[in-house]
Write a protein that holds these residues in place. Sequence first.
Motif, PDB file in Angstrom:
ATOM      1  N   ILE A   1       6.208   1.333  -5.801  1.00 21.57           N
ATOM      2  CA  ILE A   1       6.368   2.781  -5.920  1.00 21.57           C
ATOM      3  C   ILE A   1       5.020   3.440  -6.149  1.00 21.57           C
ATOM      4  O   ILE A   1       4.686   4.472  -5.548  1.00 21.57           O
ATOM      5  CB  ILE A   1       7.347   3.125  -7.060  1.00 21.57           C
ATOM      6  N   MET A   2       4.207   2.836  -7.033  1.00 16.57           N
ATOM      7  CA  MET A   2       2.901   3.416  -7.317  1.00 16.57           C
ATOM      8  C   MET A   2       2.064   3.506  -6.050  1.00 16.57           C
ATOM      9  O   MET A   2       1.507   4.559  -5.716  1.00 16.57           O
ATOM     10  CB  MET A   2       2.154   2.553  -8.339  1.00 16.57           C
TER      11      MET A   2
ATOM     12  N   PHE B   1       2.950   3.285  -2.886  1.00 19.05           N
ATOM     13  CA  PHE B   1       3.489   4.104  -1.807  1.00 19.05           C
ATOM     14  C   PHE B   1       3.369   5.586  -2.110  1.00 19.05           C
ATOM     15  O   PHE B   1       3.045   6.399  -1.235  1.00 19.05           O
ATOM     16  CB  PHE B   1       4.949   3.725  -1.538  1.00 19.05           C
ATOM     17  N   SER B   2       3.626   5.964  -3.369  1.00 21.70           N
ATOM     18  CA  SER B   2       3.566   7.390  -3.686  1.00 21.70           C
ATOM     19  C   SER B   2       2.140   7.908  -3.568  1.00 21.70           C
ATOM     20  O   SER B   2       1.909   9.001  -3.040  1.00 21.70           O
ATOM     21  CB  SER B   2       4.123   7.660  -5.079  1.00 21.70           C
ATOM     22  N   TRP B   3       1.156   7.105  -4.013  1.00 20.94           N
ATOM     23  CA  TRP B   3      -0.237   7.538  -3.855  1.00 20.94           C
ATOM     24  C   TRP B   3      -0.624   7.604  -2.380  1.00 20.94           C
ATOM     25  O   TRP B   3      -1.381   8.490  -1.970  1.00 20.94           O
ATOM     26  CB  TRP B   3      -1.195   6.613  -4.592  1.00 20.94           C
TER      27      TRP B   3
ATOM     28  N   VAL C   1       1.321   8.332   0.151  1.00 23.70           N
ATOM     29  CA  VAL C   1       1.859   9.584   0.685  1.00 23.70           C
ATOM     30  C   VAL C   1       1.070  10.764   0.145  1.00 23.70           C
ATOM     31  O   VAL C   1       0.702  11.690   0.874  1.00 23.70           O
ATOM     32  CB  VAL C   1       3.353   9.717   0.311  1.00 23.70           C
ATOM     33  N   PHE C   2       0.766  10.731  -1.133  1.00 22.22           N
ATOM     34  CA  PHE C   2       0.089  11.844  -1.773  1.00 22.22           C
ATOM     35  C   PHE C   2      -1.299  12.060  -1.191  1.00 22.22           C
ATOM     36  O   PHE C   2      -1.772  13.177  -1.042  1.00 22.22           O
ATOM     37  CB  PHE C   2      -0.003  11.564  -3.276  1.00 22.22           C
TER      38      PHE C   2
END
Lengths: 227, 55
Positions: free
Chosen positions: B12-13, B15-17, B19-20
Amino acid sequence: MILSLFDQFMSPTLLGVPLIGLALTLPWVLFFQPGARWLNNRLMTLQAMFMNWFVKQIFQPMSLGGHKWAALLMSLMLFLITLNMLGLLPYTFTPTTQLSLNMAFAVPLWLATVIIGMRNQPTHALGHLLPEGTPTALIPVLIVIETISLFIRPLALGVRLTANLTAGHLLIQLIATAAFVLFPMMPSIAILTSILLFLLTLLEIAVAMIQAYVFVLLLSLYLQENV
Amino acid sequence: MPQLNPAPWFAIMVFSWLVFLAVLPPKVLAHYFPNDPTPQSVKKSKSETWTWPWL
């Protein structure tokens, strides 16, 4: 399998595919990336107005060195507010209820502000650990307390967002279940519960926006201290 | 609490970064506010152009 109320926060998978990937990838189609020749429509005007307002709001009190963070903090605000608001729709998953995601943003960004402060102006940054006008006898205690509060900041940032959104979604699920179960037995109570649910949903919309704003605002404050 | 389950934390960490950093800044930076020239008839000139700092 007994369902607990927290099951809605399990990272959803379908046939082994983690759906949080979809929840993180798809919302951005709502934001257009205008080329040089595009004319604005209502949506783009509103988004541009929001970005303009937000950047002014956050960066007007900030000294010039911190303005480099404008694009980053604007992206972060869009990220959080979109994920929060979309999570209020039925059957959606809110990635910001995951502590992992919120800590993944809180810790590096807070650490970045601290490192910037320590590298560029170490005396000034360390000076924040002792408030002005402290009585001499209290200085050691207060430095310890301020250091603890400094290190608690990323934890607080992440947990605040997680807890607010988790609690909101949990309440919505609880009260919706109550209204649903009460409907065949006591319809009038069920209607009252539904009104409560409606008001709660309005509150959660506000909370979604406010929590995103608070996250970014606090980061900008930490930056302002250190820049 | 399922959020404390360590299994997807790293994914999650990351992937979210991802995308961000990859998806959002282009969309944000595409909104710039170009200067449109002040007409001659106007006495006071309009405000200055603004765009994202350091770029």
